[in-house]
Write a protein that holds these residues in place. Structure first.
Motif, PDB file in Angstrom:
ATOM      1  N   ALA A  38      -8.286 -11.881  -8.854  1.00 39.07           N
ATOM      2  CA  ALA A  38      -9.151 -10.695  -8.914  1.00 39.07           C
ATOM      3  C   ALA A  38      -9.654 -10.272  -7.538  1.00 39.07           C
ATOM      4  O   ALA A  38     -10.399  -9.307  -7.418  1.00 39.07           O
ATOM      5  N   GLU A  39      -9.242 -11.013  -6.509  1.00 40.71           N
ATOM      6  CA  GLU A  39      -9.572 -10.582  -5.141  1.00 40.71           C
ATOM      7  C   GLU A  39      -8.336  -9.930  -4.525  1.00 40.71           C
ATOM      8  O   GLU A  39      -7.252 -10.516  -4.545  1.00 40.71           O
ATOM      9  N   TYR A  40      -8.517  -8.734  -4.000  1.00 39.69           N
ATOM     10  CA  TYR A  40      -7.378  -7.955  -3.500  1.00 39.69           C
ATOM     11  C   TYR A  40      -7.373  -7.842  -1.980  1.00 39.69           C
ATOM     12  O   TYR A  40      -8.421  -7.662  -1.361  1.00 39.69           O
ATOM     13  N   ILE A  41      -6.183  -7.929  -1.456  1.00 44.88           N
ATOM     14  CA  ILE A  41      -5.959  -7.653  -0.029  1.00 44.88           C
ATOM     15  C   ILE A  41      -4.902  -6.556   0.032  1.00 44.88           C
ATOM     16  O   ILE A  41      -3.838  -6.687  -0.577  1.00 44.88           O
ATOM     17  N   THR A  42      -5.199  -5.499   0.740  1.00 43.85           N
ATOM     18  CA  THR A  42      -4.267  -4.371   0.820  1.00 43.85           C
ATOM     19  C   THR A  42      -3.656  -4.276   2.214  1.00 43.85           C
ATOM     20  O   THR A  42      -4.365  -4.395   3.211  1.00 43.85           O
ATOM     21  N   VAL A  43      -2.351  -4.070   2.253  1.00 47.02           N
ATOM     22  CA  VAL A  43      -1.698  -3.765   3.532  1.00 47.02           C
ATOM     23  C   VAL A  43      -0.832  -2.524   3.318  1.00 47.02           C
ATOM     24  O   VAL A  43      -0.156  -2.404   2.296  1.00 47.02           O
ATOM     25  N   GLY A  44      -0.913  -1.585   4.247  1.00 44.05           N
ATOM     26  CA  GLY A  44      -0.179  -0.345   4.010  1.00 44.05           C
ATOM     27  C   GLY A  44       0.073   0.526   5.227  1.00 44.05           C
ATOM     28  O   GLY A  44      -0.415   0.269   6.332  1.00 44.05           O
ATOM     29  N   GLY A  45       0.881   1.550   4.957  1.00 43.31           N
ATOM     30  CA  GLY A  45       1.155   2.634   5.903  1.00 43.31           C
ATOM     31  C   GLY A  45       1.358   3.881   5.057  1.00 43.31           C
ATOM     32  O   GLY A  45       1.352   3.797   3.833  1.00 43.31           O
ATOM     33  N   HIS A  46       1.551   5.015   5.703  1.00 46.70           N
ATOM     34  CA  HIS A  46       1.709   6.219   4.866  1.00 46.70           C
ATOM     35  C   HIS A  46       3.141   6.724   4.834  1.00 46.70           C
ATOM     36  O   HIS A  46       3.847   6.718   5.835  1.00 46.70           O
ATOM     37  N   LEU A  47       3.507   7.181   3.642  1.00 45.74           N
ATOM     38  CA  LEU A  47       4.900   7.551   3.378  1.00 45.74           C
ATOM     39  C   LEU A  47       5.213   8.983   3.814  1.00 45.74           C
ATOM     40  O   LEU A  47       6.351   9.286   4.150  1.00 45.74           O
ATOM     41  N   THR A  53      -4.560 -11.637  -4.692  1.00 43.38           N
ATOM     42  CA  THR A  53      -3.556 -10.626  -5.012  1.00 43.38           C
ATOM     43  C   THR A  53      -3.318  -9.726  -3.796  1.00 43.38           C
ATOM     44  O   THR A  53      -4.250  -9.135  -3.253  1.00 43.38           O
ATOM     45  N   LEU A  54      -2.086  -9.667  -3.396  1.00 45.74           N
ATOM     46  CA  LEU A  54      -1.729  -8.837  -2.238  1.00 45.74           C
ATOM     47  C   LEU A  54      -1.151  -7.515  -2.723  1.00 45.74           C
ATOM     48  O   LEU A  54      -0.235  -7.502  -3.553  1.00 45.74           O
ATOM     49  N   ARG A  55      -1.668  -6.436  -2.202  1.00 45.59           N
ATOM     50  CA  ARG A  55      -1.164  -5.109  -2.529  1.00 45.59           C
ATOM     51  C   ARG A  55      -0.478  -4.504  -1.300  1.00 45.59           C
ATOM     52  O   ARG A  55      -1.105  -4.414  -0.241  1.00 45.59           O
ATOM     53  N   PHE A  56       0.740  -4.071  -1.480  1.00 46.46           N
ATOM     54  CA  PHE A  56       1.508  -3.427  -0.421  1.00 46.46           C
ATOM     55  C   PHE A  56       1.611  -1.960  -0.789  1.00 46.46           C
ATOM     56  O   PHE A  56       2.219  -1.630  -1.817  1.00 46.46           O
ATOM     57  N   VAL A  57       1.005  -1.099   0.015  1.00 44.66           N
ATOM     58  CA  VAL A  57       0.837   0.286  -0.421  1.00 44.66           C
ATOM     59  C   VAL A  57       1.447   1.271   0.577  1.00 44.66           C
ATOM     60  O   VAL A  57       1.146   1.222   1.776  1.00 44.66           O
ATOM     61  N   LEU A  58       2.318   2.132   0.057  1.00 37.09           N
ATOM     62  CA  LEU A  58       2.824   3.259   0.848  1.00 37.09           C
ATOM     63  C   LEU A  58       2.019   4.469   0.394  1.00 37.09           C
ATOM     64  O   LEU A  58       2.239   4.996  -0.703  1.00 37.09           O
ATOM     65  N   PHE A  59       1.079   4.876   1.222  1.00 46.01           N
ATOM     66  CA  PHE A  59       0.129   5.916   0.832  1.00 46.01           C
ATOM     67  C   PHE A  59       0.754   7.311   0.898  1.00 46.01           C
ATOM     68  O   PHE A  59       1.542   7.628   1.802  1.00 46.01           O
ATOM     69  N   ALA A  60       0.353   8.130  -0.056  1.00 45.82           N
ATOM     70  CA  ALA A  60       0.772   9.534  -0.065  1.00 45.82           C
ATOM     71  C   ALA A  60      -0.171  10.373   0.793  1.00 45.82           C
ATOM     72  O   ALA A  60      -1.346  10.038   0.944  1.00 45.82           O
ATOM     73  N   ASN A  61       0.393  11.402   1.417  1.00 49.94           N
ATOM     74  CA  ASN A  61      -0.421  12.538   1.918  1.00 49.94           C
ATOM     75  C   ASN A  61      -1.481  12.188   2.956  1.00 49.94           C
ATOM     76  O   ASN A  61      -2.576  12.737   2.931  1.00 49.94           O
ATOM     77  N   GLU A  62      -1.146  11.291   3.875  1.00 56.67           N
ATOM     78  CA  GLU A  62      -2.108  11.024   4.940  1.00 56.67           C
ATOM     79  C   GLU A  62      -2.244  12.224   5.856  1.00 56.67           C
ATOM     80  O   GLU A  62      -3.326  12.538   6.330  1.00 56.67           O
ATOM     81  N   GLU A  63      -1.136  12.909   6.103  1.00 58.11           N
ATOM     82  CA  GLU A  63      -1.119  13.911   7.175  1.00 58.11           C
ATOM     83  C   GLU A  63      -1.978  15.138   6.903  1.00 58.11           C
ATOM     84  O   GLU A  63      -2.613  15.661   7.797  1.00 58.11           O
ATOM     85  N   LYS A  97     -11.681   0.560 -11.609  1.00 60.44           N
ATOM     86  CA  LYS A  97     -11.256  -0.657 -12.303  1.00 60.44           C
ATOM     87  C   LYS A  97     -12.086  -1.889 -11.919  1.00 60.44           C
ATOM     88  O   LYS A  97     -11.791  -2.994 -12.363  1.00 60.44           O
ATOM     89  N   GLY A  98     -13.053  -1.684 -11.054  1.00 60.94           N
ATOM     90  CA  GLY A  98     -13.899  -2.799 -10.632  1.00 60.94           C
ATOM     91  C   GLY A  98     -13.165  -3.840  -9.812  1.00 60.94           C
ATOM     92  O   GLY A  98     -13.548  -5.012  -9.766  1.00 60.94           O
ATOM     93  N   GLU A  99     -12.091  -3.438  -9.118  1.00 63.53           N
ATOM     94  CA  GLU A  99     -11.360  -4.382  -8.270  1.00 63.53           C
ATOM     95  C   GLU A  99     -12.183  -4.736  -7.027  1.00 63.53           C
ATOM     96  O   GLU A  99     -12.772  -3.848  -6.404  1.00 63.53           O
ATOM     97  N   LYS A 100     -12.131  -5.998  -6.657  1.00 61.00           N
ATOM     98  CA  LYS A 100     -12.850  -6.431  -5.462  1.00 61.00           C
ATOM     99  C   LYS A 100     -11.870  -6.522  -4.295  1.00 61.00           C
ATOM    100  O   LYS A 100     -11.010  -7.409  -4.272  1.00 61.00           O
ATOM    101  N   HIS A 101     -11.980  -5.587  -3.373  1.00 62.89           N
ATOM    102  CA  HIS A 101     -11.057  -5.568  -2.230  1.00 62.89           C
ATOM    103  C   HIS A 101     -11.714  -6.235  -1.041  1.00 62.89           C
ATOM    104  O   HIS A 101     -12.671  -5.710  -0.484  1.00 62.89           O
ATOM    105  N   ILE A 102     -11.185  -7.384  -0.654  1.00 61.74           N
ATOM    106  CA  ILE A 102     -11.862  -8.172   0.390  1.00 61.74           C
ATOM    107  C   ILE A 102     -11.372  -7.852   1.795  1.00 61.74           C
ATOM    108  O   ILE A 102     -12.039  -8.177   2.771  1.00 61.74           O
ATOM    109  N   PHE A 103     -10.220  -7.191   1.890  1.00 63.53           N
ATOM    110  CA  PHE A 103      -9.670  -6.923   3.228  1.00 63.53           C
ATOM    111  C   PHE A 103      -8.570  -5.880   3.088  1.00 63.53           C
ATOM    112  O   PHE A 103      -7.860  -5.836   2.069  1.00 63.53           O
ATOM    113  N   SER A 104      -8.450  -5.047   4.105  1.00 61.52           N
ATOM    114  CA  SER A 104      -7.334  -4.107   4.100  1.00 61.52           C
ATOM    115  C   SER A 104      -6.824  -3.928   5.528  1.00 61.52           C
ATOM    116  O   SER A 104      -7.587  -3.972   6.486  1.00 61.52           O
TER     117      SER A 104
END
Lengths: 454, 454
Positions: A268-277, A313-323, A339-346
């Motif tokens: 239930a602890e989330y770590i997000t890593v990403g860039g934009h698509l 839980t590791l989330r790998f995210v390609l984000f939409a529409n950054e530009e 959803k009440g997700e606890k994101h501890i780091f991104s």
């Protein structure tokens, strides 16, 4: 008692030394894998050469989403899915053109590119040009602006060492210049490109119209042409004929592409890593942000290939529409909150696929100290420079909604604005090993955060 | 007494803080000057585009020497002069060619480049190819080598983070491979290029013949062709027809180009900063070592422009013949020794014109600590990574003859072997700001050594 404390201290030191050695070995394994069996570079080749530009709402966006989902699955995600969000759909609509005419009748074509989100006029605009160095000068000369084309000629401050500082200082002319000039009756604006390159390639990027004023055409001009225009204006009056064709279609559905590795201890602890698509339309978006996209997928791929079982839980995210809207990053944080997700780091990579230098962190003093404690493990791979303040546009909403600390990969910045939002941001401008070495450091940092918490 | 000691300590701390602030300000002035009024990039354009290749003995060498002397004077040297030395005069002599022929008669042309110092054969060599991974395999298969062409296919070890480590590991096959194969009767050698680039461009560089064996032809082959050849050999026998034309003319006179700023307090103490003026013939020698040449001149120019009066005598040296003889560096040290000059420090830039990362030092522990003490002043300009071991080929003789500590600028190494000794080592491969930022750090280090001694 003293002896017990001493013994416990000794044990703690020994345990810490073993942990450090384990970490060092695992990071070396990550490095060896990424540098010898990496797919980031070939993934980038596909994204840039087979898909190419992928601005929100374009056909490229849809192709990129489908490719991202497929590649995320192939990389080994436990779960990969699309997260829908409405995105703006701006199109350039045609070829941007600008031709100068001097008093003696001489004409010259300028290399220009309409700014993103700008609207074209129904027919070409012809008007005299007034050059201003900055907004102060615009205010001083506001009575001279009516019916003119305002030329903002504010250069990057080259004394800044990191080019992002120069960008931060200058980008207001791209973002707000059009409306500030429209307020005083200007017909259009020409903005010196946000760059300090030695070539003449124009750099687009978003503007924001102030709805109180006319939405006038706005173009970026290459640096050599900007210098030429400034010199020519010193000799006499210049008029410019400008054609741009930007327009908006109705908002459409875009998607964040998300891959997950489920946490084994603290799911239930989330770590997000990403860039934009998404990427601007004139180029392939190799550095901005194809690099961040393929690096994100590669971190997942390396973990999976090495059999790493994350605690969190590791989330790998390609984000939409950054530009031109930031709708993807906003949506991601909204859903996490709902959803009440606890994101501890991104962690975000959106400063180009260059050689790694460090990480910037937006977080507490204690969190920064934790990052600093890992510096010895990362230095040999290039990420030796840790700084306060970091994390890009797409993970900012996570920080604002639930205080998640955000970090940004800081590659070397010297070349970034040679390519940013310009037609030369192509695959060939990315070096394979530089791209990969940055992945090594991203993967190492995510591993450490996952293992020790943050 | 204690009070006095305490007061003196306080004064020392305050004085040191003032000194640090003075140093910081002066280095900021150097940086601002070099980044906004720099000539290094335009000097590099001239050296590469107007003069181009400048191998020892070539017409380019003489043009480069004349240009170097003139530019050193223009930069403001108190005294600028040429220091003569005999240099080898090797010429490529024609176009290097290699064509494969498979058992089925299929032919393919390989992209090859004769190694520097190698001799051509009087007529094309045609022979079957035997591939070896390394010298161990050569020894094992020495009975199969006679009359063959030996193909050394030893790749860069990509798990090394710094590419110079991979080069150091692999370069023995270029340097010694020909004679090692000739010992067992080989007719020629093909060496996998010293590179880990993604393209197929071959990379030349020196070999050294062992005079005990036949001086057989030797070429470097591009990496894609090397992989192709290796794959083809797995399917069947391949013969290659090789034409090279290398030869030596008699030694001729070359020159180190030297500029000086006379010391105001300790004129008999010398500090040398330099790069090498010669370059391999297939390209413009932009990174190797046009960058070091124009950086050296720019340090002089910046000191002069800011009115800096050095305490010690500063020598700015464009060394002759680094690539295939080292006669310039050797001569410089010999003359220094003969004249009883005391050289307290020397700095070389010969790892390309890339973004700065640090300095490597060959010197005592105390000297390394001194370098480390300056790290806080340099980090913001990019030179944050200090390492033991450094200083390039040209200043090594100073270290060997009089124990002078030697330092090398360490720019980011990832791209260097994409260009090293290859036809793509051209002006366009150098980024203006990266080149300049390295000058900032070089100038800052020389300033600190001059001010505080070493």
């Amino acid at each position: 008692m003293k002896k017990i404390v001493f013994l416990l201290s000794c044990l703690a030191i020994v345990a810490s030394a073993f942990a450090q050695k384990d970490d060092s070995l695992f990071i070396k394994n990550l490095s060896d894998f990424i540098l010898t069996k990496g797919q980031a570079y070939e993934n980038l080749r596909h994204l840039t050469k087979q898909i190419g530009q992928r601005l929100s709402g374009s056909a490229g966006m849809y192709k990129a989403e489908a490719w991202g989902l497929k590649t995320m699955k192939e990389a080994g995600a436990d779960n990969a899915y699309l997260q829908a969000c409405m995105v703006p759909h701006w199109v350039r609509g045609g070829k941007d053109e600008a031709t100068t005419q001097s008093g003696n009748g001489n004409k010259k074509s300028l290399d220009v590119l309409a700014l993103g989100n700008s609207l074209g006029s129904s027919k070409p605009v012809t008007a005299k040009v007034i050059e201003v160095k900055n907004f102060d000068e615009l205010e001083t000369r506001r009575n001279d602006v009516k019916d003119k084309i305002v030329f903002y000629n504010y250069p990057f401050n080259q004394t800044f060492i990191k080019t992002f500082e120069a960008y931060g200082d200058a980008v207001q002319y791209r973002g707000a210049g059009a409306s500030r000039a429209a307020k005083y009756g200007a017909q259009a604006v020409i903005v010196r490109s946000m760059s300090e390159s030695t070539d003449n390639i124009p750099h687009t990027g978003s503007l924001r119209y102030d709805t109180a004023y006319a939405k006038i055409p706005a173009v970026a001009v290459g640096l050599q042409d900007a210098n030429w225009l400034s010199d020519a204006l010193k000799k006499g009056s210049i008029s410019v004929t400008l054609s741009t064709h930007g327009k908006f279609f109705p908002d459409t559905v875009g998607h964040n592409v998300i891959g997950e590795l489920k946490g084994s201890e603290f799911p239930a602890e989330y770590i997000t890593v990403g860039g934009h698509l998404d990427s601007w339309d004139p180029a392939e978006g190799a550095h901005d942000d194809g690099a961040g996209v393929v690096q994100t997928i590669e971190v997942l791929r390396a973990f999976k290939a090495l059999g790493y079982k994350p605690k969190r839980t590791l989330r790998f995210v390609l984000f939409a529409n950054e530009e031109n809207g930031l709708r993807g990053g906003t949506k991601y944080a909204e859903e996490a909150q709902a959803k009440g997700e606890k994101h501890i780091f991104s962690l975000e990579s959106d400063e180009g696929g260059f050689t790694p230098r460090g990480f910037g962190l937006t977080g507490s003093d204690a969190q920064f100290q934790k990052l600093l404690s890992w510096q010895p493990l990362l230095t040999r791979y290039g990420a030796s420079e840790m700084s306060r303040g970091g994390g890009g546009s797409d993970i900012g909403p996570l920080n604002r909604t639930q205080g998640t600390p955000t970090a940004g990969l800081s590659p070397d910045s010297q070349r970034y604005f040679d390519y940013h939002h310009a037609r030369n941001d192509v695959f060939e401008a990315v070096n394979k090993r530089e791209l990969e070495l940055s992945v090594v450091n991203m993967a190492a940092l995510i591993y450490l955060v996952d293992k020790y918490g943050f």
